[in-house]
Structures are given as structure tokens and as C-alpha cells.
Design a protein around this motif. Structure first.
Motif, PDB file in Angstrom:
ATOM      1  N   ARG A  87       9.228  -4.663  -2.430  1.00 45.91           N
ATOM      2  CA  ARG A  87       8.973  -4.357  -1.022  1.00 45.91           C
ATOM      3  C   ARG A  87      10.063  -3.427  -0.502  1.00 45.91           C
ATOM      4  NH1 ARG A  87       5.789  -6.759   2.816  1.00 45.91           N
ATOM      5  NH2 ARG A  87       5.333  -8.504   1.402  1.00 45.91           N
ATOM      6  N   ARG A  88       9.631  -2.351   0.107  1.00 48.89           N
ATOM      7  CA  ARG A  88      10.545  -1.431   0.768  1.00 48.89           C
ATOM      8  C   ARG A  88      10.630  -1.785   2.238  1.00 48.89           C
ATOM      9  NH1 ARG A  88      14.840   2.170   0.546  1.00 48.89           N
ATOM     10  NH2 ARG A  88      14.625   3.742   2.180  1.00 48.89           N
ATOM     11  N   LEU A  89      11.844  -2.016   2.729  1.00 48.03           N
ATOM     12  CA  LEU A  89      12.065  -2.177   4.165  1.00 48.03           C
ATOM     13  C   LEU A  89      12.334  -0.782   4.731  1.00 48.03           C
ATOM     14  CD1 LEU A  89      12.733  -5.039   2.911  1.00 48.03           C
ATOM     15  CD2 LEU A  89      14.232  -5.362   4.884  1.00 48.03           C
ATOM     16  N   PHE A  90      11.442  -0.310   5.577  1.00 52.76           N
ATOM     17  CA  PHE A  90      11.574   1.061   6.066  1.00 52.76           C
ATOM     18  C   PHE A  90      12.856   1.218   6.873  1.00 52.76           C
ATOM     19  CE2 PHE A  90       6.725   0.773   6.060  1.00 52.76           C
ATOM     20  CZ  PHE A  90       6.642   1.230   4.753  1.00 52.76           C
ATOM     21  N   ALA A  91      13.534   2.327   6.634  1.00 54.54           N
ATOM     22  CA  ALA A  91      14.820   2.576   7.274  1.00 54.54           C
ATOM     23  C   ALA A  91      14.678   3.312   8.596  1.00 54.54           C
ATOM     24  CB  ALA A  91      15.720   3.378   6.331  1.00 54.54           C
ATOM     25  N   SER A  92      13.469   3.785   8.913  1.00 61.40           N
ATOM     26  CA  SER A  92      13.275   4.544  10.156  1.00 61.40           C
ATOM     27  C   SER A  92      11.792   4.582  10.486  1.00 61.40           C
ATOM     28  CB  SER A  92      13.800   5.979   9.995  1.00 61.40           C
ATOM     29  OG  SER A  92      13.026   6.681   9.033  1.00 61.40           O
ATOM     30  N   GLU A  93      11.501   4.969  11.710  1.00 65.62           N
ATOM     31  CA  GLU A  93      10.115   5.172  12.131  1.00 65.62           C
ATOM     32  C   GLU A  93       9.474   6.293  11.307  1.00 65.62           C
ATOM     33  OE1 GLU A  93       6.849   3.965  14.213  1.00 65.62           O
ATOM     34  OE2 GLU A  93       8.865   3.179  14.599  1.00 65.62           O
ATOM     35  N   GLN A  94      10.279   7.297  10.969  1.00 67.30           N
ATOM     36  CA  GLN A  94       9.779   8.407  10.160  1.00 67.30           C
ATOM     37  C   GLN A  94       9.337   7.936   8.778  1.00 67.30           C
ATOM     38  OE1 GLN A  94      12.616  11.326   8.597  1.00 67.30           O
ATOM     39  NE2 GLN A  94      11.282  12.962   9.328  1.00 67.30           N
ATOM     40  N   GLU A  95      10.091   7.031   8.191  1.00 67.79           N
ATOM     41  CA  GLU A  95       9.729   6.511   6.870  1.00 67.79           C
ATOM     42  C   GLU A  95       8.414   5.744   6.934  1.00 67.79           C
ATOM     43  OE1 GLU A  95      11.956   3.545   4.087  1.00 67.79           O
ATOM     44  OE2 GLU A  95      13.134   5.397   4.140  1.00 67.79           O
ATOM     45  N   LEU A  96       8.225   4.978   7.986  1.00 66.23           N
ATOM     46  CA  LEU A  96       6.959   4.282   8.188  1.00 66.23           C
ATOM     47  C   LEU A  96       5.806   5.274   8.264  1.00 66.23           C
ATOM     48  CD1 LEU A  96       5.083   1.917   8.964  1.00 66.23           C
ATOM     49  CD2 LEU A  96       5.929   2.131  11.310  1.00 66.23           C
ATOM     50  N   GLU A  97       6.006   6.366   8.993  1.00 69.99           N
ATOM     51  CA  GLU A  97       4.957   7.370   9.126  1.00 69.99           C
ATOM     52  C   GLU A  97       4.700   8.074   7.798  1.00 69.99           C
ATOM     53  OE1 GLU A  97       2.989   7.678  11.736  1.00 69.99           O
ATOM     54  OE2 GLU A  97       4.140   5.985  12.556  1.00 69.99           O
ATOM     55  N   PHE A  98       5.746   8.308   7.020  1.00 69.79           N
ATOM     56  CA  PHE A  98       5.564   8.880   5.683  1.00 69.79           C
ATOM     57  C   PHE A  98       4.642   7.995   4.854  1.00 69.79           C
ATOM     58  CE2 PHE A  98       9.857  11.326   5.582  1.00 69.79           C
ATOM     59  CZ  PHE A  98       9.235  12.467   6.056  1.00 69.79           C
ATOM     60  N   TRP A  99       4.918   6.674   4.880  1.00 72.98           N
ATOM     61  CA  TRP A  99       4.111   5.738   4.092  1.00 72.98           C
ATOM     62  C   TRP A  99       2.644   5.774   4.550  1.00 72.98           C
ATOM     63  CZ3 TRP A  99       6.046   2.127   0.306  1.00 72.98           C
ATOM     64  CH2 TRP A  99       5.055   1.275  -0.222  1.00 72.98           C
ATOM     65  N   LYS A 100       2.436   5.736   5.858  1.00 75.63           N
ATOM     66  CA  LYS A 100       1.064   5.761   6.383  1.00 75.63           C
ATOM     67  C   LYS A 100       0.310   7.010   5.931  1.00 75.63           C
ATOM     68  CE  LYS A 100       1.825   3.069  10.634  1.00 75.63           C
ATOM     69  NZ  LYS A 100       1.868   3.136  12.119  1.00 75.63           N
ATOM     70  N   GLU A 101       1.025   8.118   5.917  1.00 75.31           N
ATOM     71  CA  GLU A 101       0.410   9.383   5.497  1.00 75.31           C
ATOM     72  C   GLU A 101       0.105   9.385   4.005  1.00 75.31           C
ATOM     73  OE1 GLU A 101       2.028  13.914   4.777  1.00 75.31           O
ATOM     74  OE2 GLU A 101       2.857  12.772   6.455  1.00 75.31           O
TER      75      GLU A 101
END
Length: 343
Positions: A87-101
Motif C-alpha cells: 500500500r502506498r500512502l500518498f504524499a500529496s494531493e498531486q500524487e493522489l491525482e496521478f494515481w486516479k489518472e
């Protein structure tokens, strides 16, 4: 064909395995001073988290690595390949958006679970931006892998536990200590720094430190990753790391390295733990992040197989398959790894 391999890390062992399948007479020489493959956590992961990209050639590398390690388990009668829920704990909102994309792209879907509400709301105090689950991650028990692979070589009279002596080498003829070989392959890790044949190649040592922990409190059903990795093993033990100290060529654990890992661990857990071991190794790394494979430009019986770096346990099996076919069948090497790029 008779081939001598210098170095019994993951690169040398995988190459010996491939050459044996091609009915070569293989000898591996090792000085029992492995400072990379043995200390490594042995994690095999398909993603590079910072930019949420796929590991290089992972669609080819991952299935081949699993195939090779499974065959090696059969050969050595040892279990060392383990599945790894990660499991990756996202380090930023940007990382979350990268994953969603990326999770919508076909090439990423074999390696990323679709985000769920449970992932976003993962019940860990360090979860500030959500989490993502990785598919197909696994790890190698490196101590068992190295030890049992060397034992197999010993049983087949294919291991020499000694230090290679360049004074005994005739690079033109391919003889060592008056014994003739078709190829001599240097899979000697960071020791390539002191190899006069391949000193023109830009390999650099990168020291990494690793902690082994014990904790009855830390969640041990998944590997957690953010700023560091926390790898659960048996009996409530964990490996945690790692550090990157560029151009450092020693294996001395330091307080600075230990404190750096301890600080990074706060990004994944605040549970109590005790440190039961502290190790350091030296990775062979290359500025362009691609390995070094190929024949010496002046002495074609001399071959290099080095620079696997932090992804060694993922990429070594397929690359050594390709190198074996290059040596025996003159198959072309991938341009990204061929040392011709530095000639």
C-alpha cells in the motif's frame, strides 16, 4: 561453451542459471563479500511512486522474474519468493491525482487496484491524502536466495570462493590462471570501481542502510510505503529503509543513516518498535539509471554485467536471459543497456 562469472550476487546467479539452461559449463567465482544483493530488502515492485510511473519494461520483467525465481526455488528446494500486499500512502494531493489518472490506463491496470472509499479513508493516522494498493508486488528472501543458490553451485562444482586476481588474467585469450574460458563475465557489483578493464564506464557506488525491526504493534498484513518502505516478515519482524548516499563506498552502518530511516518511518507508523539489526550495502548505480551489459570493445572475451541498482531483483532475470543469448547466439542487446552507449 565454458564461462567464468565473477560475482555471486543476483546478477551473477541469474546469469549462471540462464547459461546452465543453455548447457554451458559455468563457474562462478565469489569472494564472499557481497555488499548489495545480500543486504537488499529484495522487493520487486512494478511502480515508481514519485511520478506514479511504471518500472522500466515491467510488463516483460515481472512475469519473467517470477518464472525464473519459481524455477530456482524448485532447483534449490527452498522457498524465497513471497507475495507482498503493498500500500502506498500518498504524499500529496498531486500524487493522489496521478494515481486516479493512471489507474484508467490499460498498461497500468495490471499493477494498480482501482481506488475505493476504503483506500481513501485507510484508518492510519499518517494517511492524509489517501492510499493506493499495488498489484503483483513481491519480495525475495535475499539471505535464502543467495545462500541456497551458492550451495547449488557448490554441489555442481560450479563455485570458487576466492578473490579474482587480475594478475592471473590474459584478457586477449580469455584465460585465467592458465585456464581457458570462452567468456569471463564481470558481475562484480561495486567492485567494478577497481576493475581496470571497465574503468571507462560511469558506474558509481551508492550506499544504502537498512534496519530490521521487531514490533508487536505495527500492522503486518501489508507493506507500507511513503518516504521509506516497511516490509513485514515473519514473527512480527520488519525491514525498513532505505537511504541513498551517493559516491560512498563503505558498508559501515551509521547513526545518521539509522536516524534518517527512523524519521522516515514516522510517515507510515507511530507504533513502538525495537531495532534488532542495522546493515549497510553499496549499490552499483549508473547515471542514466540503466545497467551496463556487453563485451569489452578491445577484448571481446571480457564481458560486463553490472549496474542493476535498486531494481536488481526485478530486472536481473530477464536481462541475464538477454545477455546469455547475446553471448551464445549473438542476439542484439537492448540499446539502453549496451555499453556501446559509452564507447
Amino acid at each position: 561453451m565454458k564461462i567464468l562469472i565473477i560475482g555471486a550476487g543476483v546478477t551473477g546467479i541469474c546469469l549462471a542459471h540462464e547459461l546452465a539452461l543453455l548447457h554451458c559449463e559455468v563457474t562462478v567465482m565469489d569472494n564472499n563479500k557481497n555488499v548489495s544483493s545480500l543486504v537488499s530488502a529484495g522487493m520487486i515492485t512494478p511502480l515508481v511512486f514519485r511520478r506514479m510511473t511504471l518500472s522500466w519494461r515491467v510488463a516483460e520483467m515481472m512475469p519473467y522474474a517470477r518464472k525464473v525465481y519459481s524455477k530456482m526455488e524448485e532447483d534449490t528446494h527452498t522457498k524465497f519468493l513471497h507475495e507482498l500486499p503493498m500500500r502506498r500512502l500518498f504524499a500529496s494531493e498531486q500524487e493522489l491525482e496521478f494515481w486516479k489518472e493512471k489507474q484508467e490506463l490499460p498498461e497500468f491496470q495490471p499493477f494498480m487496484e482501482q481506488l475505493s472509499d476504503d483506500d481513501i479513508n485507510y484508518p492510519l493516522s499518517q494517511n492524509t491524502f489517501g492510499t493506493g494498493r499495488v498489484k503483483q508486488a513481491c519480495y525475495i528472501d535475499t539471505a535464502s536466495f543467495i545462500h541456497e543458490s551458492k550451495n547449488l553451485l557448490k554441489r555442481n562444482n560450479g563455485l570458487r570462493e576466492e578473490t579474482f586476481d587480475f594478475d592471473k588474467l590474459d584478457a586477449t585469450s580469455g584465460s585465467y590462471n592458465q585456464e581457458q574460458f570462452d567468456y569471463i563475465v564481470f558481475a562484480d557489483g561495486k567492485d567494478m570501481l577497481y576493475n581496470p578493464l571497465f574503468s571507462f564506464l560511469p558506474m558509481q557506488p551508492t550506499k544504502g542502510e537498512l534496519l530490521t525491526l521487531h514490533s508487536e504493534k505495527i500492522y503486518n498484513k501489508e507493506s507500507l510505503n511513503r518516504k521509506c518502505f516497511l516490509l513485514p516478515l515473519e514473527n512480527h519482524t520488519f525491514k525498513a529503509g532505505s537511504t541513498y548516499d551517493w559516491d560512498v563506498d563503505n558498508t559501515i552502518p551509521t547513526e545518521e543513516g539509522k536516524n534518517s530511516i527512523k524519521e522516515s518511518l514516522l510517515s507510515v507508523t507511530n507504533e513502538a518498535y525495537s531495532i534488532i539489526d542495522h546493515q549497510a550495502g553499496v549499490r552499483p548505480t549508473v547515471p542514466d539509471r540503466r545497467p551496463l551489459l556487453g563485451k569489452h570493445p578491445k577484448f571481446p572475451k571480457m564481458v560486463v554485467a553490472n549496474g542493476m541498482g535498486a531494481k536488481g531483483y526485478l530486472i536481473a532475470p530477464l536481462l541475464m536471459h538477454e545477455l546469455a543469448n547475446h553471448l551464445l547466439h549473438n542476439a542484439s542487446l537492448n540499446k539502453e543497456v549496451s555499453i556501446s552507449r559509452f564507447e
